[in-house]
Motif scaffolding. Structure first.
Motif, PDB file in Angstrom:
ATOM      1  N   PHE A  22      30.935  25.832  44.527  1.00 50.59           N
ATOM      2  CA  PHE A  22      31.593  26.242  45.772  1.00 50.59           C
ATOM      3  C   PHE A  22      32.796  27.124  45.487  1.00 50.59           C
ATOM      4  O   PHE A  22      33.522  26.914  44.512  1.00 50.59           O
ATOM      5  N   TYR A  23      33.016  28.094  46.368  1.00 51.86           N
ATOM      6  CA  TYR A  23      34.139  29.022  46.275  1.00 51.86           C
ATOM      7  C   TYR A  23      34.682  29.301  47.666  1.00 51.86           C
ATOM      8  O   TYR A  23      34.013  29.045  48.676  1.00 51.86           O
ATOM      9  N   LEU A  24      35.866  29.896  47.704  1.00 50.18           N
ATOM     10  CA  LEU A  24      36.412  30.453  48.937  1.00 50.18           C
ATOM     11  C   LEU A  24      36.425  31.971  48.798  1.00 50.18           C
ATOM     12  O   LEU A  24      36.688  32.498  47.718  1.00 50.18           O
ATOM     13  N   ILE A  36      35.670  36.107  45.053  1.00 53.35           N
ATOM     14  CA  ILE A  36      35.694  34.685  45.368  1.00 53.35           C
ATOM     15  C   ILE A  36      36.542  33.934  44.359  1.00 53.35           C
ATOM     16  O   ILE A  36      36.681  34.373  43.215  1.00 53.35           O
ATOM     17  N   VAL A  37      37.133  32.817  44.793  1.00 54.52           N
ATOM     18  CA  VAL A  37      38.016  32.018  43.933  1.00 54.52           C
ATOM     19  C   VAL A  37      37.731  30.541  44.137  1.00 54.52           C
ATOM     20  O   VAL A  37      37.223  30.129  45.179  1.00 54.52           O
ATOM     21  N   ASP A  38      38.062  29.750  43.099  1.00 54.43           N
ATOM     22  CA  ASP A  38      37.974  28.295  43.228  1.00 54.43           C
ATOM     23  C   ASP A  38      39.296  27.624  42.863  1.00 54.43           C
ATOM     24  O   ASP A  38      39.450  26.425  43.019  1.00 54.43           O
ATOM     25  N   GLY A  39      40.266  28.379  42.369  1.00 52.51           N
ATOM     26  CA  GLY A  39      41.578  27.831  42.039  1.00 52.51           C
ATOM     27  C   GLY A  39      41.645  27.152  40.692  1.00 52.51           C
ATOM     28  O   GLY A  39      42.714  26.748  40.259  1.00 52.51           O
ATOM     29  N   GLU A  40      40.520  26.996  40.008  1.00 50.84           N
ATOM     30  CA  GLU A  40      40.494  26.352  38.692  1.00 50.84           C
ATOM     31  C   GLU A  40      40.051  27.350  37.629  1.00 50.84           C
ATOM     32  O   GLU A  40      40.859  27.848  36.862  1.00 50.84           O
ATOM     33  N   VAL A  41      38.755  27.633  37.593  1.00 46.88           N
ATOM     34  CA  VAL A  41      38.227  28.583  36.622  1.00 46.88           C
ATOM     35  C   VAL A  41      38.484  30.002  37.099  1.00 46.88           C
ATOM     36  O   VAL A  41      38.943  30.853  36.337  1.00 46.88           O
ATOM     37  N   LYS A  43      40.755  31.966  39.260  1.00 47.62           N
ATOM     38  CA  LYS A  43      42.051  31.887  39.933  1.00 47.62           C
ATOM     39  C   LYS A  43      42.271  33.092  40.835  1.00 47.62           C
ATOM     40  O   LYS A  43      41.553  34.080  40.752  1.00 47.62           O
ATOM     41  N   VAL A  44      43.282  33.001  41.670  1.00 47.57           N
ATOM     42  CA  VAL A  44      43.610  34.075  42.599  1.00 47.57           C
ATOM     43  C   VAL A  44      43.970  35.355  41.833  1.00 47.57           C
ATOM     44  O   VAL A  44      43.630  36.454  42.260  1.00 47.57           O
ATOM     45  N   ALA A  45      44.604  35.207  40.669  1.00 50.96           N
ATOM     46  CA  ALA A  45      44.992  36.372  39.870  1.00 50.96           C
ATOM     47  C   ALA A  45      43.785  37.070  39.245  1.00 50.96           C
ATOM     48  O   ALA A  45      43.854  38.261  38.929  1.00 50.96           O
ATOM     49  N   GLY A  46      42.677  36.352  39.063  1.00 51.36           N
ATOM     50  CA  GLY A  46      41.473  36.929  38.463  1.00 51.36           C
ATOM     51  C   GLY A  46      40.222  36.464  39.171  1.00 51.36           C
ATOM     52  O   GLY A  46      39.446  35.689  38.611  1.00 51.36           O
ATOM     53  N   PRO A  47      40.001  36.919  40.402  1.00 47.59           N
ATOM     54  CA  PRO A  47      38.850  36.426  41.174  1.00 47.59           C
ATOM     55  C   PRO A  47      37.522  36.903  40.598  1.00 47.59           C
ATOM     56  O   PRO A  47      37.453  37.893  39.875  1.00 47.59           O
ATOM     57  N   LYS A  48      36.472  36.198  40.917  1.00 49.72           N
ATOM     58  CA  LYS A  48      35.121  36.559  40.488  1.00 49.72           C
ATOM     59  C   LYS A  48      34.551  37.526  41.513  1.00 49.72           C
ATOM     60  O   LYS A  48      34.639  37.292  42.713  1.00 49.72           O
ATOM     61  N   ARG A  49      33.963  38.607  41.028  1.00 52.08           N
ATOM     62  CA  ARG A  49      33.272  39.553  41.901  1.00 52.08           C
ATOM     63  C   ARG A  49      31.805  39.179  41.904  1.00 52.08           C
ATOM     64  O   ARG A  49      31.181  39.108  40.860  1.00 52.08           O
ATOM     65  N   LYS A  50      31.268  38.928  43.082  1.00 50.03           N
ATOM     66  CA  LYS A  50      29.888  38.481  43.183  1.00 50.03           C
ATOM     67  C   LYS A  50      29.179  39.273  44.280  1.00 50.03           C
ATOM     68  O   LYS A  50      29.765  39.591  45.309  1.00 50.03           O
TER      69      LYS A  50
END
Length: 92
Positions: A22-24, A36-41, A43-50
């Motif tokens: 799950f992500y936001l 998208i971010v999950d706050g753990e792996v 983070k807001v500073a390095g979001p995943k592009r999907k």
């Protein structure tokens, strides 16, 4: 459940190594991708592009995250983790 991806919206990955996670949504990008971010792996500073087609959307939105993003305020990883835990609890 493919719908609009709004900032602060709950999504789950349907493809890739992170399938089922799950992500936001942080923001939409013009090239059919979403940050998208999950706050753990992720983070807001390095979001995943999907790619948007690899995400399943849920009707749930984290209101505090959505409001902060719309107002241009800083969103922290702690905010994301708390909102994500609350939304996941409602859907699992």
């Amino acid at each position: 459940m493919q719908g609009n991806l709004v900032p602060g919206g709950l999504v789950v990955s349907t493809a890739g190594r992170d399938k089922g996670k799950f992500y936001l949504v942080l923001k939409e990008c013009p090239d059919n991708k979403v940050n998208i971010v999950d706050g753990e792996v992720r983070k807001v500073a390095g979001p995943k592009r999907k790619n948007r087609k690899h995400l399943k959307t849920y009707p749930a939105i984290a209101p505090e995250i959505s409001e902060k993003l719309k107002a241009g305020q800083k969103v922290t990883d702690l905010d994301v983790r708390r909102a994500l835990a609350q939304l996941i609890a409602n859907y699992t």
